[in-house]
Design an enzyme around this catalytic site. Sequence first.
Site, PDB file in Angstrom:
ATOM      1  N   SER A 164       0.913  -0.881   0.098  1.00  0.00           N
ATOM      2  CA  SER A 164       0.050  -0.181  -0.082  1.00  0.00           C
ATOM      3  C   SER A 164       0.664   1.397  -0.083  1.00  0.00           C
ATOM      4  CB  SER A 164      -1.202   0.018   1.299  1.00  0.00           C
ATOM      5  OG  SER A 164      -1.950  -1.359   1.515  1.00  0.00           O
ATOM      6  N   LYS A 210      -2.964   9.075  -9.388  1.00  0.00           N
ATOM      7  CA  LYS A 210      -3.421   7.933  -8.462  1.00  0.00           C
ATOM      8  C   LYS A 210      -5.355   8.685  -8.923  1.00  0.00           C
ATOM      9  CE  LYS A 210      -3.884   6.478  -3.696  1.00  0.00           C
ATOM     10  NZ  LYS A 210      -5.250   5.400  -3.071  1.00  0.00           N
ATOM     11  N   LYS A 266       6.900   9.512  -5.758  1.00  0.00           N
ATOM     12  CA  LYS A 266       7.882   7.832  -5.421  1.00  0.00           C
ATOM     13  C   LYS A 266       9.660   8.389  -6.013  1.00  0.00           C
ATOM     14  CE  LYS A 266       4.918   4.897  -7.548  1.00  0.00           C
ATOM     15  NZ  LYS A 266       4.199   4.491  -8.904  1.00  0.00           N
TER      16      LYS A 266
HETATM   17  C1  LIG Z   1       4.425   2.654  -5.401  1.00  0.00           C
HETATM   18  C2  LIG Z   1       2.689   1.107  -5.170  1.00  0.00           C
HETATM   19  C3  LIG Z   1       3.337   1.146  -3.866  1.00  0.00           C
HETATM   20  C4  LIG Z   1       3.213  -0.645  -5.795  1.00  0.00           C
HETATM   21  N1  LIG Z   1       4.081  -0.747  -5.880  1.00  0.00           N
HETATM   22  C5  LIG Z   1       4.415  -2.177  -4.905  1.00  0.00           C
HETATM   23  O1  LIG Z   1       3.296  -2.552  -5.011  1.00  0.00           O
HETATM   24  C6  LIG Z   1       5.550  -2.947  -5.158  1.00  0.00           C
HETATM   25  C7  LIG Z   1       6.002  -3.798  -5.057  1.00  0.00           C
HETATM   26  C8  LIG Z   1       7.159  -5.469  -5.149  1.00  0.00           C
HETATM   27  C9  LIG Z   1       7.730  -4.178  -5.154  1.00  0.00           C
HETATM   28  O2  LIG Z   1       9.961  -4.690  -4.701  1.00  0.00           O
HETATM   29  C10 LIG Z   1       9.809  -6.266  -5.312  1.00  0.00           C
HETATM   30  C11 LIG Z   1       9.301  -6.469  -3.931  1.00  0.00           C
HETATM   31  C12 LIG Z   1      10.835  -7.400  -3.588  1.00  0.00           C
HETATM   32  C13 LIG Z   1      10.728  -8.543  -5.721  1.00  0.00           C
HETATM   33  C14 LIG Z   1      10.129  -8.023  -6.624  1.00  0.00           C
HETATM   34  C15 LIG Z   1       9.817  -6.366  -6.075  1.00  0.00           C
HETATM   35  C16 LIG Z   1       8.430  -2.997  -5.417  1.00  0.00           C
HETATM   36  C17 LIG Z   1       7.398  -2.118  -5.074  1.00  0.00           C
HETATM   37  C18 LIG Z   1       1.737   1.769  -5.239  1.00  0.00           C
HETATM   38  C19 LIG Z   1       0.491   1.557  -5.173  1.00  0.00           C
HETATM   39  C20 LIG Z   1       0.003   2.253  -5.448  1.00  0.00           C
HETATM   40  C21 LIG Z   1      -0.404   3.193  -6.570  1.00  0.00           C
HETATM   41  C22 LIG Z   1      -1.153   3.624  -7.742  1.00  0.00           C
HETATM   42  N2  LIG Z   1      -2.710   3.676  -6.577  1.00  0.00           N
HETATM   43  N3  LIG Z   1      -1.035   4.617  -8.006  1.00  0.00           N
HETATM   44  C23 LIG Z   1       0.083   4.395  -9.000  1.00  0.00           C
HETATM   45  N4  LIG Z   1       0.567   5.662  -9.883  1.00  0.00           N
HETATM   46  N5  LIG Z   1       1.088   4.125  -8.200  1.00  0.00           N
HETATM   47  C24 LIG Z   1       1.415   3.086  -7.095  1.00  0.00           C
HETATM   48  N6  LIG Z   1       1.843   3.060  -6.754  1.00  0.00           N
END
Ligand SMILES: CC(C)(CNC(=O)c1ccc(Oc2ccccc2)cc1)c1ccc2c(N)nc(N)nc2n1
Length: 321
Positions: free
Chosen positions: A80, A111, A280
């Site tokens: 999240s 978003k 980000k």
């Molecule tokens: C940044 C993140 C939380 C997604 N990212 C992830 O879920 C995520 C998952 C593994 C990650 O790293 C790894 C960890 C282990 C292995 C491989 C990758 C990094 C980010 C997110 C959540 C909601 C968003 C939204 N509603 N709108 C926009 N525009 N961006 C968003 N971004």
Amino acid sequence: MNVESKIKTLTEQLNHYAHAYYTLDNPIVEDAEYDRLYRELVALETENPNLVRADSPTHRTGDVVLSGFKKYTHDYQLYSLQDAFSKEELEAFDTRVRKEIPDPEYICELKIDGLSLSLVYVNGVLETAATRGDGSIGEDITEQVKRIKDVPLVLSEPIDIVVRGEAYLPRRNFQKLNLEREEEGLPSFANPRNAAAGTLRQLDTKVVAKRGLATFLYQEASPATNDTQEEVLEYFEKLGLVVNDQRAFATDITEIWNFIEKVAALRDALPYDIDGVVIKVNQLAQQDVLGFTVKFPKWAIAYKFPAELAETEILSVDWTV
Ligand SMILES: CC(C)(CNC(=O)c1ccc(Oc2ccccc2)cc1)c1ccc2c(N)nc(N)nc2n1
């Protein structure tokens, strides 16, 4: 041309037309011509079921009525976002980042107010689509997501990748849906987000195909193959995934705030609902330095716009005071 190459040519032609129409919003062929080619492909596939290709557009319309939703355990935690409701909270985020990254470059994205989903591609073919759920376990909505016309069934490259994004209902389709529901004496949906969630929970996939959901993808959940978030988004577009084009770079809170004010001004003119702006750290190596808390990445934050009062709330406000 033998049947197999005829099916290949028709499939590629129809996918090219559908990509232009649904993903690029730029139709390049009349509907009648698309329908004629589509019928020709259905006829050939019916006579040669063993020659149906994974990227055939006919996978999107077969009427599958599921009995329920299977659980799906994500290979990668879907995190999240921490929320911010003021410029001061954004400044505190920036201060925390600068403790470890002295000169961060930020990317700002919209978003989208929709339903978070994860797409798993194996060898470039869409294998599973699932809701975020609690971040570890979601629901398998593969058959429903195959009916979202802008989701590619096959990527332009035969790679294994897990991508994450948002499914949403464009405002014009939301209004059309509520009009239809009123005519059928059904309760209308309160907002496009509820309508999108309700649609993806439909077990009759024909309903999903009719409603006109769309997607924006924003995250590579599998280990990244690019250096920055911006490069990930450009790579997604090359693969055939839909990426939101409203984004900007920033190096300090002033530039971030300028983008937030620009988005707030154009928000009502957008063809979809948004509930904020996501900031980000752009360099993935810098994201790795910052890492995660149990629930959130420490390199991202969501600035949430003040909730728009729903029509019922506006009517109940005592404006006389
Ligand atoms: C940044 C993140 C939380 C997604 N990212 C992830 O879920 C995520 C998952 C593994 C990650 O790293 C790894 C960890 C282990 C292995 C491989 C990758 C990094 C980010 C997110 C959540 C909601 C968003 C939204 N509603 N709108 C926009 N525009 N961006 C968003 N971004």
